[in-house]
Write an enzyme that holds these catalytic residues in place. Structure first.
Site, PDB file in Angstrom:
ATOM      1  N   LYS A 146       0.983  -1.146  -0.059  1.00  0.00           N
ATOM      2  CA  LYS A 146       0.005   0.077  -0.080  1.00  0.00           C
ATOM      3  C   LYS A 146       1.046   1.202  -0.106  1.00  0.00           C
ATOM      4  CE  LYS A 146      -3.654   2.384   2.557  1.00  0.00           C
ATOM      5  NZ  LYS A 146      -4.450   2.263   4.036  1.00  0.00           N
ATOM      6  N   LYS A 184      -2.053  -1.378  -3.687  1.00  0.00           N
ATOM      7  CA  LYS A 184      -3.142  -0.267  -3.558  1.00  0.00           C
ATOM      8  C   LYS A 184      -1.976   1.239  -3.673  1.00  0.00           C
ATOM      9  CE  LYS A 184      -6.423   2.141  -0.663  1.00  0.00           C
ATOM     10  NZ  LYS A 184      -7.148   2.282   0.874  1.00  0.00           N
TER      11      LYS A 184
END
Length: 339
Positions: free
Chosen positions: A213, A266
């Site tokens: 992420k 992400k």
């Protein structure tokens, strides 16, 4: 490219042209037969925001077409998604109470826990994924327990926050979640949660780790949607530097070794190179088309600069082509109507 000389017996002309004509395979009726990547409804996960402070759907200003839903109506929203062909949702909660310890995040009567029970009661085959984090539940907006001094300011405490994530994950499993998804980017979070779930008898609950992420500028609209903005500093001491590809791969490999069932990248769109490399690890991979990606497409489409349907389908197909087995997207409902 090799050029072949062709002598014509008809007009006596000599032609110089590549032997391989790539446009032959792009004939309109042939193209579908040779398509390498096909987007399907089973690829899609729909994120949902559940708000403990509202009794009616509340529009999200920076994400046109998205809402924060009251828990009383969440099974109805899940039903609309199910009828559309969507088989998985990812839940985010906005609690009525926030504090430094994120106590609402693991409350058995918390907003996400209630939403899980309602959805599973109405649609038991719907795969319910829960975000395991604390940023929506803490008064300071960071993803766990804050304290100490790092680089001259307070920072997220790693090991103390792991205990909090364990409690959140267990509470979601108790409510009936099929998959828990830790998004806090803490060192050791997957192993800690796996051990905690197993100790409580939830060996069958999957962990979809936000394993890579990035500390991205594309999360802005989400922070409005989930009320998860931070009151000091930033999240760059625990989320990934967007410039680092090798470190990104290592983060996901470590989560694999700790017992993750699904890895995640992400945001997805700007990091397809990372997603493709992480797909080589062998685990299923999710790509999250985040709020900023959604809002940019919406804003450009509203101004007539791009075509929304074509742009959405192209971007999602590219995420799948890069190696994603699951795609988390706010366009999920619309896409199911287009496919």
């Amino acid at each position: 490219m090799h050029l072949q000389t062709v002598n014509s017996n008809v007009r006596g002309k000599v032609h110089m042209f590549p032997q391989r004509r790539m446009r032959r395979v792009r004939t309109r009726n042939v193209q579908p037969l040779l398509c390498e990547t096909t987007l399907t409804k089973n690829d899609l996960v729909a994120p949902l925001f559940v708000d403990e402070t509202t009794t009616t759907p509340k529009p999200i200003g920076s994400m046109p077409g998205q809402f924060r839903y009251p828990v009383e109506g969440i099974s109805g929203i899940a039903g609309k998604l199910w009828e559309r062909g969507i088989r998985a949702v990812l839940l985010f909660g906005i609690p009525a109470h926030k504090d430094d310890a994120a106590t609402s995040a693991y409350d058995s009567e918390g907003i996400v826990q209630q939403a899980v029970r309602r959805i599973k009661a109405a649609y038991p085959d719907m795969v319910v994924i829960t975000d395991v984090c604390a940023c929506e539940y803490t008064s300071h907006g960071h993803c766990g327990i804050v304290g100490g001094i790092r680089s001259g300011e307070k920072d997220l405490l790693n090991d103390e926050s792991l205990l909090l994530m364990n409690r959140i994950a267990i509470s979601h499993a108790e409510a009936g979640a099929d998959i828990v998804a830790p998004s806090c980017m803490l060192d050791g979070m997957v192993r800690s949660i796996r051990n905690a779930l197993d100790d409580e008898g939830y060996e069958d609950v999957l962990i979809m780790s936000y394993s890579t992420k990035f500390s991205s500028a594309l999360y802005g609209p989400f922070r409005e949607a989930a009320e998860s903005g931070f009151s000091f500093g930033d999240r760059s001491t625990y989320q990934m530097n967007p410039a680092n590809g090798r470190e990104a791969y290592l983060e996901s490999r470590l989560d694999l070794e700790e017992g993750a069932d699904i890895l995640m990248v992400k945001p997805a769109g700007p990091y397809l190179d990372v997603l493709a490399e992480i797909a080589t690890l062998g685990l299923p991979v999710a790509g999250y088309q985040v709020s900023g990606e959604y809002s940019m497409i919406k804003a450009a489409a509203e101004r007539g600069w791009i075509k929304e349907k074509e742009t959405v389908l192209e971007t999602l197909t590219c995420i799948k082509r890069a190696g994603a087995d699951l795609i988390i997207t706010y366009f999920a409902y619309d896409v199911c109507g287009w496919l």
